[in-house]
Design an enzyme around this catalytic site. Structure first.
Site, PDB file in Angstrom:
ATOM      1  N   HIS A  22     -13.577  -7.553  50.627  1.00 31.11           N
ATOM      2  CA  HIS A  22     -13.209  -8.963  50.479  1.00 31.11           C
ATOM      3  C   HIS A  22     -14.370  -9.840  50.918  1.00 31.11           C
ATOM      4  O   HIS A  22     -15.405  -9.347  51.359  1.00 31.11           O
ATOM      5  CB  HIS A  22     -11.927  -9.290  51.252  1.00 31.11           C
ATOM      6  CG  HIS A  22     -12.018  -9.069  52.727  1.00 31.11           C
ATOM      7  ND1 HIS A  22     -12.077  -7.823  53.295  1.00 31.11           N
ATOM      8  CD2 HIS A  22     -12.085  -9.949  53.773  1.00 31.11           C
ATOM      9  CE1 HIS A  22     -12.151  -7.936  54.609  1.00 31.11           C
ATOM     10  NE2 HIS A  22     -12.166  -9.213  54.929  1.00 31.11           N
ATOM     11  N   HIS A 355      -3.588  -9.544  59.043  1.00 29.11           N
ATOM     12  CA  HIS A 355      -3.844  -8.153  59.387  1.00 29.11           C
ATOM     13  C   HIS A 355      -2.505  -7.499  59.719  1.00 29.11           C
ATOM     14  O   HIS A 355      -1.559  -8.165  60.166  1.00 29.11           O
ATOM     15  CB  HIS A 355      -4.773  -8.042  60.604  1.00 29.11           C
ATOM     16  CG  HIS A 355      -6.169  -8.512  60.352  1.00 29.11           C
ATOM     17  ND1 HIS A 355      -7.154  -7.686  59.863  1.00 29.11           N
ATOM     18  CD2 HIS A 355      -6.744  -9.720  60.526  1.00 29.11           C
ATOM     19  CE1 HIS A 355      -8.289  -8.366  59.751  1.00 29.11           C
ATOM     20  NE2 HIS A 355      -8.063  -9.608  60.153  1.00 29.11           N
TER      21      HIS A 355
END
Length: 735
Positions: A22, A355
């Site tokens: 990413h 996360h």
């Protein structure tokens, strides 16, 4: 270079692929330096990332270069950045990419931020899943991380939160909006330090929707202090199709969720931070998230002395940053100018970090079912606690899963139970094989994958063609034709004799090698070349060239006989009378008795057979007794049955040796059978060809007209068969 401490430890020219998960700087900022300032460009390596990641990465790196261009220790130039961007290969989710022979990967959605993916990598059949940063909770605009359909051998997974559990999305959104509303009501300013892209867009969606349902807040401005985010908003609007169903359905109704009604960008004038800080209550999302420098740091220093203001930390903060230190609520802190600033602003922490927490991470790790789990992307203590917790969970279920927490630059050696799988395609896949079926074909290996197919399908599926090599070897030999046959029968058991299509006397050895009497005292060996046929041809050639020197030849040709030169002497090792089933059984019994002692032969009774035919098997069988146990051997199927498993296995092993011992080479050699559409006429029989190829007699091949050379043997066989049919009941055979 202090920010890239491990770059020089790797020989980048040996790297085949760089996979960027990413666009966050801690995962992608060093890419330009690697591709332009190291020996990576001396190799054949390639760089891959998804289409949205490449689009956002471009803007982030332009901003990064602009901010660092005035510094004397800039890592790279704008030209370097442009060259690096041009070398990036964009890929799509679920797209199979082959990097080089034996190495491929497939991206899967990872949640976290727009365009984030995890990579399922295949290296010579070894499968590795690298998650990068991932989230297993669907938020307002992103899908949750996927569970790949293929079980990997190794899982490399983040451990950011260790064993910490976070609250659910609905609860934290409610707590977040309530806290923002409360700070506004008491006349304060709300500071939300965030990174420009990622969680900031999620917070904007939450705030815009909350303002829409609360008219009393319509006069309270929400500012987004990031020129980078303003540029990248077009990327978010472009890649709507990669987001979740909620965003896609709204966009389909011409309701673009990223066109905000109550959110605006800050004025592009110098000193805007002071103007907003001294103005009426408002909400400001400012970067960076760690508050080390930049707009978020300046606003915090302005608002910190006022107790009406509020600071809400919405993401993960690493050790050594102001955002992490301020969560301990110190009485004061040191400003950028070195001055001491009192802290009276309220500090709250609501994690919108995309996360996985412990519950999501542990559930994903267990669902993947990898043999090895490698924890990365976490602080040392957090990784150690996660490793201990996962080890305990696997130990309770008695599962052998290895969990590793390697340090940076540490070489990790892993061992695996290797398993190779070959896929049957084409003709071989027309019917499903049953248990114990044997599949034979060509094994084609390409890029460490294996395919089994019929030779006839080679051109269609592999793009290859086949050819047949016919070999011929001429021999000058001064012996008679029948003597050659005698020696061939002695070596191979039996040979087929006849005439080829040109009328040349021919003997076929083991269905593969033709021995032709092309001229007086001249023999020609002819065969289709293959590994097995060449081996048989070599042995045949060696045998024939030694006939005239063989003592057996001298002895045979010097025996008293009439003037006729027609010899009918049978070689003692030829398949003559020995091919009689009764003789074969006798030899098997002798072999078994040498190992087990007395062996009984049982033959089905003719009367019983007529009465009970069709009700059960009436095959002949042998009985082997050892101590108190016995085993039965079916003489037609050669299957061994016994209630005593050790005895059964021992008898099977001895039986295999016995069958091999009593069989001639010709019988042991596997040859193909004529095709179904072939007709065998009386007096002319088609002979099978080697290895399942075309039978002799097909177009382009030769027919052999067979002739009977030993009628006495045929008569003896018939006599033996009649003897066996008359013999019923129990027959005991002794030495």
């Amino acid at each position: 270079m202090a920010s890239l401490p491990f770059i020089d430890e790797l020989d980048w020219s040996t790297v085949d692929a760089i996979l960027v998960t990413h666009f966050h700087l801690d995962h992608a900022a060093a890419l330009t330096y690697i591709t332009e300032k190291t020996n990576f460009k001396d190799g054949k390596g390639k760089v891959y990332m998804t289409h949205p990641t490449k689009a956002v990465h471009k803007f982030m790196m332009q901003d990064f270069v602009r901010m660092g261009s005035s510094s004397s220790d800039a890592l790279f130039t704008p030209l370097d950045m442009t060259m690096s961007l041009a070398s990036i290969i964009p890929v799509s989710a679920h797209q199979l990419i082959t990097v080089c022979p034996g190495v491929s990967f497939t991206p899967y959605h990872a949640g976290h931020v727009l365009g984030a993916c995890m990579f399922l990598i295949d290296i010579a059949g070894l499968k590795i899943l690298y998650t990068g940063d991932y989230s297993r909770e669907e938020d307002r605009h992103l899908v949750k991380a996927e569970l790949p359909p293929i079980r990997p051998d190794v899982l490399i997974v983040e451990s950011t939160y260790g064993v910490q559990s976070l609250e659910g999305r609905d609860e934290k959104e409610q707590r977040f909006t309530s806290l923002v509303h409360a700070i506004i009501k008491r006349g304060g300013h709300v500071l939300l330090p965030t990174f420009a892209l990622g969680r900031a867009q999620e917070l904007l969606l939450v705030l815009d929707e909350y303002w829409k349902t609360h008219p009393d807040l319509h006069n309270v401005p929400i500012y987004y202090a990031s020129s980078l985010a303003r540029k990248c908003m077009a990327v978010y609007q472009t890649y709507i199709h990669t987001m979740n169903s909620n965003i896609r359905s709204r966009f389909a109704k011409r309701d673009n969720p990223f066109v905000f009604k109550y959110i605006s960008h800050v004025p592009q004038t110098r000193g805007w931070e002071k103007k907003i800080a001294e103005g009426p209550p408002c909400v400001v999302l400012a970067s960076p998230g760690f508050m080390q420098v930049g707009p978020s740091r300046e606003l915090f220093e302005h608002w910190a002395p006022d107790s009406r203001n509020g600071l809400i930390i919405t993401g993960y903060s690493i050790e050594g940053t102001l955002a992490r230190d301020i969560m301990n609520e110190p009485e004061d802190f040191v400003g950028l100018k070195g001055n001491t600033i009192p802290r009276k602003i309220s500090v709250d922490y609501i994690s919108f970090s995309a996360h996985v927490d412990y519950s999501q991470n542990s559930e994903f790790i267990e669902a993947v079912k990898a043999q090895h789990v490698v924890l990365v992307h976490g602080e040392q203590n957090a990784m150690a606690r996660l490793r201990g917790a996962m080890t305990s969970r696997y130990k309770e279920r008695d599962e052998d899963v290895k969990i590793h927490t390697p340090r940076n630059l540490e070489v990790l050696n892993l061992s695996f139970r290797g398993e190779r799988v070959a896929k049957a395609i084409g003709t071989l896949a027309d019917t499903s094989p049953q248990t114990n079926d044997i599949l034979s074909g060509l094994l084609v290996a390409k890029d460490y994958s294996y395919t089994l197919l019929d030779p006839r399908d080679l051109r269609d599926f592999a793009g290859l063609s086949t050819c047949t090599v016919t070999q011929r070897q001429k021999i000058v030999l001064g012996v008679r034709w029948d003597l050659v046959r005698w020696h061939l029968e002695g070596m191979f058991g039996s040979v087929e004799e006849g005439l080829d299509k040109d009328g040349v006397p021919t003997m076929r050895v083991m269905g593969a090698i033709d021995v032709k009497q092309t001229r007086d005292h001249e023999l020609t060996l002819e065969w289709e070349s293959s590994a097995s046929n060449d081996m048989i041809a070599d042995s045949t050639l060696a045998l024939i060239t030694g006939i005239d020197k063989s003592p057996a030849s001298v002895k045979l040709t010097t025996q008293p006989h009439s003037h006729s030169h027609s010899h009918s002497h049978a070689h003692p090792h030829a398949d003559g009378d020995d091919t009689s089933p009764f003789i074969r059984i006798q030899r098997l019994v002798m072999f078994l008795e040498a190992h087990f002692g007395k062996v009984e032969l049982h033959m089905p009774d003719a009367d019983d057979y007529d009465q009970e035919q069709g009700e059960e098997s009436h095959d002949p069988w042998l009985v082997v007794r050892l101590d108190e146990a016995d085993a039965q051997i079916n003489l037609l199927t050669l299957e061994v049955s016994s209630a005593n498993e050790p005895l059964r296995k021992r008898v099977e092993a001895v039986l295999d040796m016995a069958v091999t011992t009593v069989s001639s080479l010709a019988e042991s050699f596997a040859s193909g059978a004529p095709t179904e559409d072939e007709e065998v006429t009386p007096g002319k029989e088609k002979m099978p060809a080697d290895d399942g190829e075309k039978a002799v007699g097909e177009p382009g091949e030769e027919d052999l007209t067979k002739t009977s050379t030993n009628p006495e043997i045929e008569a003896n066989d018939e006599a033996d068969d009649s003897d066996e049919s008359d013999d019923g009941g129990l027959l005991e055979v002794h030495d």
